[in-house]
Design a protein around this motif. Sequence first.
Motif, short mmCIF file in Angstrom:
data_model
loop_
_atom_site.label_atom_id
_atom_site.label_comp_id
_atom_site.label_asym_id
_atom_site.label_seq_id
_atom_site.Cartn_x
_atom_site.Cartn_y
_atom_site.Cartn_z
N THR B 55 0.77 -1.17 -0.05
CA THR B 55 -0.06 -0.04 0.02
C THR B 55 0.93 1.22 0.02
O THR B 55 0.32 2.47 -0.33
N THR B 56 2.01 0.97 0.33
CA THR B 56 3.08 2.40 0.52
C THR B 56 3.34 2.53 -1.16
O THR B 56 3.77 3.79 -1.25
N LYS B 57 3.19 1.66 -2.11
CA LYS B 57 3.55 2.11 -3.43
C LYS B 57 2.27 2.31 -4.16
O LYS B 57 2.19 2.78 -5.39
N CYS B 58 0.99 2.13 -3.66
CA CYS B 58 -0.34 2.35 -4.28
C CYS B 58 -0.54 3.59 -4.27
O CYS B 58 -0.81 4.30 -3.03
N GLU B 59 -0.45 4.34 -5.50
CA GLU B 59 -0.96 5.81 -5.32
C GLU B 59 -2.26 6.12 -5.57
O GLU B 59 -3.18 5.49 -6.03
N SER B 60 -2.66 7.60 -4.54
CA SER B 60 -3.88 7.99 -4.58
C SER B 60 -4.27 8.45 -5.86
O SER B 60 -3.45 8.90 -6.72
N GLY B 61 -5.66 7.98 -6.34
CA GLY B 61 -6.05 8.39 -7.44
C GLY B 61 -5.82 7.60 -8.86
O GLY B 61 -6.43 7.81 -9.87
N CYS B 62 -4.83 6.63 -8.68
CA CYS B 62 -4.49 5.76 -9.68
C CYS B 62 -5.38 4.73 -9.53
O CYS B 62 -5.46 3.88 -8.56
N ASP B 63 -5.91 4.05 -10.78
CA ASP B 63 -6.89 3.01 -10.99
C ASP B 63 -6.49 2.20 -11.95
O ASP B 63 -7.47 1.73 -12.77
N ASP B 64 -5.13 2.31 -12.28
CA ASP B 64 -4.80 1.40 -13.59
C ASP B 64 -4.96 0.02 -13.46
O ASP B 64 -5.46 -0.65 -14.28
N CYS B 65 -4.96 -0.42 -12.26
CA CYS B 65 -5.12 -1.94 -11.81
C CYS B 65 -6.55 -2.21 -12.42
O CYS B 65 -6.93 -3.27 -13.00
N VAL B 66 -7.56 -1.37 -11.88
CA VAL B 66 -9.07 -1.66 -12.01
C VAL B 66 -9.30 -1.44 -13.61
O VAL B 66 -10.22 -2.49 -14.05
N THR B 67 -8.74 -0.72 -14.08
CA THR B 67 -9.06 -0.42 -15.59
C THR B 67 -8.59 -1.62 -16.41
O THR B 67 -9.20 -2.08 -17.17
N ALA B 68 -7.27 -2.05 -16.18
CA ALA B 68 -6.79 -3.36 -16.65
C ALA B 68 -7.82 -4.57 -16.17
O ALA B 68 -7.83 -5.22 -17.34
N CYS B 69 -8.18 -4.46 -15.37
CA CYS B 69 -9.13 -5.82 -14.80
C CYS B 69 -10.42 -5.69 -15.41
O CYS B 69 -10.84 -6.72 -16.36
N ARG B 70 -11.00 -4.41 -15.65
CA ARG B 70 -12.23 -4.38 -16.61
C ARG B 70 -11.84 -4.78 -17.89
O ARG B 70 -12.71 -5.36 -18.65
N THR B 71 -10.70 -4.18 -18.64
CA THR B 71 -10.30 -4.50 -19.86
C THR B 71 -10.16 -6.02 -20.34
O THR B 71 -10.53 -6.53 -21.18
N GLU B 72 -9.50 -6.59 -19.39
CA GLU B 72 -9.42 -8.04 -19.52
C GLU B 72 -10.45 -8.96 -19.28
O GLU B 72 -10.36 -9.79 -20.04
N ASN B 73 -11.46 -8.46 -18.58
CA ASN B 73 -12.44 -9.48 -18.16
C ASN B 73 -13.72 -9.07 -18.82
O ASN B 73 -14.89 -9.73 -18.46
#
Lengths: 396, 244
Positions: B55-73
């Motif tokens: 969580t110390t590396k997880c940026e506020s406002g970044c949701d690239d992981c969520v977007t990638a999940c949506r695109t992938e699935n």
Amino acid sequence: MQHKTFAQIESRYFYALTALGALIAGAGMYAAYYIEEHGHVVTGMNNHIVWGLPHVFAIFMIVAASGVLNVASVGSVFGKHVYKARAPLAGLLSIALLAGGLTVLMLDLGRPDHVIVAATHYNPTSVFAWNVLLYSGLFATVALYLWTMMEKRMNPWSKPAGLLVFAWRIILTTGTGLIFAFLVARQAYASAVLPPMFIVLSFAWGLAVFLIVQSVMFSWNELELNPAIQKRLKNLLGIFIVGALYFVAAYHLTNLYFARQTAFEHFILLNGGIYPWLFWGGYVLLGSALPLLLIFHPALGKTRCVLAASALVILGAFALLYVFIIGGQAFPLEIFSGYEVISSSFGDGQIASYAPSLPEILLGGGGLGIAFLITTVGVRALNFLPHDDPKAVQQD
Amino acid sequence: MSDVNQERRQFLTKGSALAAGIAIAPGMLLFDFAQARPAGEPASSAVRWGMLIDTTKCESGCDDCVTACRTENGWPEPKTATDVQWMRKVELKQVATGRHVNLPMMCQHCAEPPCVDVCPTGASFKRADGIVLVDKHRCIGCRYCMMACPYEARSFVHEPVLDHDSDMPRGQGTVESCTLCVNRVDRGEQPACVEACTKNGHRALVFGDLNDPNSEIYLRIRSVTSTQLRADLGLNPGISFVGL
């Protein structure tokens, strides 16, 4: 007059009532079709409140289906004639309520067309899967019980059959309570007090349904219920109401004692909007205190009062279940201990909102319509009217 | 000393380097490719897939992981409470200190998943390698798993699905959640969210085999303090968090 049967109801009343029941049940079926066609998006449910109003109806009917058999159990298991005379009607009501409740539960599935999978693939660790057996088993055991009572040659078997039904329904309601008791992570549920609480609630709700149906049947047949029987049944309802209150109080008090549960209890009992209103106003005041007054006040306790008390107990049951099922899901899960949620696209940490939609109301009502239809046709086709022998009443 | 055979010395140096390379390379290659499972071979319980979220590396406002999940699935952008969310971004504040924490939230792939215990038809199941999935053919849409999940990680498909990915079939009236991109994992790839987080340079997500002593996730979990969500429930999730 004592030997007049319910079959003597005037035909036009019977057909009008049957049509009414069919209309309500039909509206419920259409609502189910509509939900299946468009998806649950047309209901008030969402990814937080996953069980909505149809579950309130279904669980009421399933719990009452078990509780209504109490009348039969007191007769067959404890040999009391007054109750024995009422056992066939109790059995019919149990089957009717269970059929209505299960229909609602089944049609509220996301894939009701897949329901057969519940029979072909069985997960033995799931209390839902146990309930598939318990519910279908109740139909079978109650049908057997009715047969032993209504077929003269089988009468000697009615006591063992009654015992079987008694054990079965206690286990069944335990199973219904366990559906919630096994939910480890939800503040509202994971509690061992839930199965016994549901059993005692079932006694009150089942007897309330029974008293209403009995009273309607007697009045249509222009019969008057023996005051001694009336008194006994109403006192029993009073005891069940007090018993239910005791368990509900124990459930909330234990929760209040646990620091991690106090926020949830404040939500349900004090500041949760509609839920405290329904709990205190609906369940405690209208559904318990007022019926107790109607039953035990020396100047009251007559037929109309008992009828009103029974109706209020049912109203209270719906209020309590709404608070328990929907309020229980509305309160946010504590996923991140020691943290408060600043933002979440999913609404973590927020109170979830729910407003029942018309299709849900119709579907739930459709279940009641089915129960009503089965009862009406049942009492017309067979002799379910309790026949009281005044001498035996004295002996009891 | 002058008659040292330089040629021989160079040979030995290069030879040793080559030998070391040959010895290490398969290990390095294995790290990358051992995760690919031949088609037809069942998942193995020797493997337990998991993820470490720093969580110390997880940026506020970044949701690239969520977007990638949506695109992938192939699940649409959520707009209402009835829309599915396989993954969500959450920002928290520690009550005692006021410290802010960002993290992605999804199925925690428990070793003892309550959703699997309660599912009447066995549609919710855990693969031998620890990935918790829903068999869409068996799911009757009772939503009991959603009631049982301590993380609210599952979504019910409230509307007809008109467009979905062939790798990840979805259907109205069934329940779904993060699959750890099981299709990619079986091909030896990383989940889409991990790939996206690595690509944008945050590297907050580490995916791998929790049972493999040489895996990055194993070594990281051994070297830093990590926590599981609702560890008190004893479900032993496959997802752990650093800095929570």
